[in-house]
Design an enzyme around this catalytic site. Structure first.
Site, PDB file in Angstrom:
ATOM      1  N   VAL A  12       0.828  -1.210   0.000  1.00  0.00           N
ATOM      2  CA  VAL A  12       0.000   0.000   0.000  1.00  0.00           C
ATOM      3  C   VAL A  12       0.857   1.253   0.000  1.00  0.00           C
ATOM      4  CG1 VAL A  12      -1.792   1.283   1.236  1.00  0.00           C
ATOM      5  CG2 VAL A  12      -1.875  -1.212   1.163  1.00  0.00           C
ATOM      6  N   LYS A 100      -6.606  -1.187   9.726  1.00  0.00           N
ATOM      7  CA  LYS A 100      -7.852  -1.496  10.437  1.00  0.00           C
ATOM      8  C   LYS A 100      -7.612  -2.037  11.840  1.00  0.00           C
ATOM      9  CE  LYS A 100      -7.100  -5.213   7.472  1.00  0.00           C
ATOM     10  NZ  LYS A 100      -6.614  -5.158   6.078  1.00  0.00           N
ATOM     11  N   VAL A 127     -11.438   0.166   5.876  1.00  0.00           N
ATOM     12  CA  VAL A 127     -12.576  -0.715   5.599  1.00  0.00           C
ATOM     13  C   VAL A 127     -12.855  -0.687   4.098  1.00  0.00           C
ATOM     14  CG1 VAL A 127     -15.008  -1.208   6.027  1.00  0.00           C
ATOM     15  CG2 VAL A 127     -13.601  -0.218   7.849  1.00  0.00           C
ATOM     16  N   ILE A 131     -13.089   0.919  -1.711  1.00  0.00           N
ATOM     17  CA  ILE A 131     -14.521   1.235  -1.714  1.00  0.00           C
ATOM     18  C   ILE A 131     -14.775   2.419  -0.791  1.00  0.00           C
ATOM     19  CG2 ILE A 131     -16.845   0.369  -1.289  1.00  0.00           C
ATOM     20  CD1 ILE A 131     -15.702  -2.476  -1.466  1.00  0.00           C
ATOM     21  N   GLU A 185      -2.495 -14.387   2.709  1.00  0.00           N
ATOM     22  CA  GLU A 185      -1.156 -14.391   3.280  1.00  0.00           C
ATOM     23  C   GLU A 185      -0.693 -15.828   3.520  1.00  0.00           C
ATOM     24  OE1 GLU A 185       0.521 -11.663   3.713  1.00  0.00           O
ATOM     25  OE2 GLU A 185      -1.069 -10.169   3.442  1.00  0.00           O
ATOM     26  N   LYS A 200     -13.210  -4.694  10.835  1.00  0.00           N
ATOM     27  CA  LYS A 200     -13.885  -3.759   9.933  1.00  0.00           C
ATOM     28  C   LYS A 200     -15.316  -3.466  10.374  1.00  0.00           C
ATOM     29  CE  LYS A 200     -10.973  -5.215   6.079  1.00  0.00           C
ATOM     30  NZ  LYS A 200     -10.887  -6.029   4.844  1.00  0.00           N
ATOM     31  N   GLY A 298      -5.820  -4.660  -2.346  1.00  0.00           N
ATOM     32  CA  GLY A 298      -4.991  -4.462  -3.529  1.00  0.00           C
ATOM     33  C   GLY A 298      -4.221  -3.166  -3.432  1.00  0.00           C
TER      34      GLY A 298
END
Length: 411
Positions: A12, A100, A127, A131, A185, A200, A298
């Site tokens: 990320v 999170k 979360v 989105i 993972e 979440k 992602g």
């Protein structure tokens, strides 16, 4: 120019740096200033990076730099993320995170620190990855009383279940495929045991109802016990199995919150969300059902949400966005035994249906082709989960072996 620092250069973090570098003009047009990456904190070396001169291994380079106004935490985990984030907020720097675990464990405290220091603590990417959900709930749906939130909040488990449903794969094979494709993972426990989804739904519940909900207050089940037999019986009943995080507001502002596999009716808007995608349904008293859908993880989808928060912080350097909830002690959460649900049961033995009817009253037997001899499945009426458990124990004492128990999702 607004100087920012990024803590963490993994999947990320590198995505955030990429977007801030490649979308400079787009971002400049949004805020009227350049967003400049001044520091990137990571213990590893990145000599081939175009930003190689910005890397540091010393957190003090960030905390002591008065020019850094916004800090991005994308390291993950609680240590040292919690300490670093808290110190940045106390130093008057706004913080953006995708973590999170951090928000679920310390969100109320960090929001309070941000309020005291008149800075922002934003976590859209915590979360649902890319989105948009935190901001829409906090702003667009603010006129609603949220009656319920339910969602597919973990892409790894959704991918696994999709492969079981569509391709007839066994759980272990679907998990290995998810790992091979990078959706899971090496240690998938947080995903397949439901812990990720729990964090979440805790964040969403805290935001919706104003009091922090801690993960240890939430009954959590994973998908490791789901079998292909369950998948096929669910199909015969007009349902698909999904791992659902759900919170519902009850009388007296009590909350019924849970993470568990559920049989979701095929007509539900959540039933057709497949593979690594996430879907979150928010049920408002004015809007009715609103569904948010997209890639829940992602590199670039998650980084996109992080950058949106960075832009928000840059726009509000001298003012604070109102995103806040108070601490909670779990007293507003009902015990899982009191939660009302219908249940799917797969069992083995003689006269299962007859014995089940004596205990549960009205039940619906599920018939399917290719069923194993001596095994049957049925669905109970709605009842408190504690009552169901007692009756299930009585059924086993009557010589019936219960092979599987899954909630029916009223979604």
């Amino acid at each position: 120019m607004v100087s920012v620092a990024i803590m963490g250069h993994g999947v990320v973090g590198s995505g955030v740096a990429e977007i801030l570098t490649t979308h400079k003009q787009k971002l400049f047009a949004s805020i009227g200033e350049e967003i400049y990456i001044k520091h990137i904190l990571d213990l590893r070396e990145f000599p081939d990076s175009p930003l190689a001169d910005r890397f540091t291994k010393d957190f003090n380079d960030i905390i002591n730099d008065i020019e850094v106004r916004v800090v991005v935490e994308v390291m993950g985990g609680l240590n040292p993320a919690y300490d670093f984030v808290k110190r940045c907020l106390k130093a008057g720097k706004s913080v953006v995170t995708s973590n999170k675990e951090l928000v679920a464990a310390h969100g109320a405290e960090l929001l309070a620190v941000a309020k005291e220091e008149n800075v922002n603590f934003l976590f859209e990417a915590s979360v649902g990855g890319g989105i948009p959900i935190i901001r829409p709930m906090n702003q667009c749906l603010v006129a609603n009383i949220v009656d319920e939130i339910a969602g597919i909040l973990n892409g790894t488990t959704n991918f696994i279940l999709t492969k079981m449903i569509e391709d007839g794969m066994q759980f272990e094979d679907a998990l290995k495929l998810a790992q091979d494709l990078g959706f899971a993972e090496r240690n998938p426990e947080a995903d397949i045991e439901g812990h990720d989804a729990c964090r979440k739904i805790c964040i969403l519940a805290s935001l919706a109802y104003g009091k922090h909900v801690y993960p240890d207050s939430v009954h959590t089940e994973g998908i490791t016990a789901i079998t292909l037999d369950d998948v096929r019986y669910a199909e015969a009943f007009g349902c698909v199995i999904k791992l659902i995080g759900k919170v519902k507001r009850l009388e007296g502002n009590m909350l019924d919150i849970i993470v568990a596999p559920m049989l979701v009716p095929e007509k539900s808007q959540l039933a057709n969300i497949d593979d690594e995608f996430n879907g979150i349904m928010v049920r408002g008293d004015c809007t009715g059902d609103v569904v948010f859908y997209g890639k829940g993880a992602g590199k670039l989808p998650t980084a996109s949400a992080v950058v949106a928060d960075i832009v928000d912080c840059c726009k509000h350097l001298k003012t604070r966005k109102y995103l806040y909830w108070t601490d909670g002690n779990g007293e507003n959460i009902i015990p899982s035994e009191m939660s009302v649900t219908a249940m799917y049961v797969r069992a083995e033995g003689e006269d299962v249906i007859v014995k089940a009817e004596k205990l549960f009253g009205s039940i619906s037997e599920i018939e399917r082709e290719g069923a194993q001899e001596g095994v049957t499945a049925f669905v109970t009426d709605e009842m408190q989960y504690g009552e169901f458990t007692k009756k299930a124990e009585a059924l086993e004492k009557d010589g019936v072996k219960i092979l599987s128990k899954i909630r029916i999702g009223d979604l």
